[in-house]
Design an enzyme around this catalytic site. Sequence first.
Site, PDB file in Angstrom:
ATOM      1  N   SER A 120      52.786 100.028 -26.903  1.00  0.00           N
ATOM      2  CA  SER A 120      54.390  99.408 -26.025  1.00  0.00           C
ATOM      3  C   SER A 120      54.715 100.791 -25.059  1.00  0.00           C
ATOM      4  O   SER A 120      55.491 100.904 -24.656  1.00  0.00           O
ATOM      5  CB  SER A 120      55.162  99.331 -27.100  1.00  0.00           C
ATOM      6  OG  SER A 120      55.080 100.110 -27.851  1.00  0.00           O
ATOM      7  N   HIS A 141      49.902  93.739 -23.634  1.00  0.00           N
ATOM      8  CA  HIS A 141      50.933  94.632 -24.023  1.00  0.00           C
ATOM      9  C   HIS A 141      52.087  93.146 -24.396  1.00  0.00           C
ATOM     10  O   HIS A 141      52.834  93.191 -22.814  1.00  0.00           O
ATOM     11  CB  HIS A 141      52.124  95.810 -23.069  1.00  0.00           C
ATOM     12  CG  HIS A 141      53.109  96.090 -23.845  1.00  0.00           C
ATOM     13  ND1 HIS A 141      54.498  96.392 -23.088  1.00  0.00           N
ATOM     14  CD2 HIS A 141      53.551  95.743 -25.637  1.00  0.00           C
ATOM     15  CE1 HIS A 141      55.406  96.254 -24.435  1.00  0.00           C
ATOM     16  NE2 HIS A 141      55.123  95.928 -25.235  1.00  0.00           N
ATOM     17  N   GLU A 153      51.868  92.394 -20.454  1.00  0.00           N
ATOM     18  CA  GLU A 153      52.506  93.654 -18.996  1.00  0.00           C
ATOM     19  C   GLU A 153      50.059  93.764 -20.108  1.00  0.00           C
ATOM     20  O   GLU A 153      49.947  94.069 -20.913  1.00  0.00           O
ATOM     21  CB  GLU A 153      52.036  95.122 -19.533  1.00  0.00           C
ATOM     22  CG  GLU A 153      54.157  94.885 -19.613  1.00  0.00           C
ATOM     23  CD  GLU A 153      54.725  95.802 -19.561  1.00  0.00           C
ATOM     24  OE1 GLU A 153      55.611  96.784 -18.990  1.00  0.00           O
ATOM     25  OE2 GLU A 153      54.554  96.584 -20.543  1.00  0.00           O
ATOM     26  N   ASN A 191      59.598  99.207 -21.458  1.00  0.00           N
ATOM     27  CA  ASN A 191      59.618  99.511 -22.282  1.00  0.00           C
ATOM     28  C   ASN A 191      59.732 101.126 -20.970  1.00  0.00           C
ATOM     29  O   ASN A 191      61.334 102.171 -21.965  1.00  0.00           O
ATOM     30  CB  ASN A 191      58.805 100.235 -23.224  1.00  0.00           C
ATOM     31  CG  ASN A 191      59.260  99.047 -24.456  1.00  0.00           C
ATOM     32  OD1 ASN A 191      60.052  98.805 -24.845  1.00  0.00           O
ATOM     33  ND2 ASN A 191      57.932  98.934 -24.881  1.00  0.00           N
TER      34      ASN A 191
END
Length: 292
Positions: A120, A141, A153, A191
């Site tokens: 992440s 991800h 992602e 994130n």
Amino acid sequence: MAEIKKVGVIGAGQMGNGIAHVAALAGFDVVLNDISADRLKSGMATINGNLLRQVSKKAVSEDDKAKALSRITLAEKLDDLADCDLVIETAVEKEEVKRKIFHELCAILKPEAIVASDTSSISITRLAAATDRPERFIGIHFMNPVPLMELVELIRGIATDDSTFEASKAFVAKLGKQVAVSEDFPAFIVNRILLPMINEAIYTLYEGVGNVEAIDAAMKLGAHHPMGPLELADFIGLDTCLSIMQVLHEGLADSKYRPCPLLVKYVEAGWLGRKTQRGFYDYRGAKPVPTR
């Protein structure tokens, strides 16, 4: 472009069993690997429970559920992943652990296999450099919980070639997920935005601006977030939150990403959220109770 038919997943925790679940439901043969037989058993129990929930909501049929479960093979040894077309690593968010896994994995994989990380936050370029196939390495991800979240992602390292990217993109599409392509910067897109917000919520608690319940209620009722930031931190895992903030702080060299000391203290105490039954809430009773 190589066709992906058989998928290996390293790690049977919440991300790994979720990826195995959606891949098997989409028709891929899946090998779910973990060093612990108990974790494999627990991962399969979670997959079965989540599929039962989907059946009860008529999202999938009983036949779909049975076929998905039949496509998943459990493996305690990396050697069992040797004939996979794609292997996705979901280990703990620590670079040295991931690099060790890739070193051992690449020794047994066929040359044309694609290797991916569900990291992440960690640099895909750096992880790829630990393998014998940086051009066939990519970040895939998934969001948590994997069966419910629509986004994935995709992150290319500096060496990732076009065929690897296109094959990975086609794989994600077969899962029924939407792709967001991110550059290989610390924490990528989701994130990079989400974790500083959570960290700021922890600072808000640390500085006494509000208590746990007030902060979570403020964001749920005032910003229409489905979960409050502290509740979400517990769901993600406070150790994972801290790891991502450390990657951001070190990778971008900006003080605004400094992890809150209270987050560090909770992790040092082993209060990691739902998975340890205590974090910003105590989950050991019938109802979660704030710990601060």
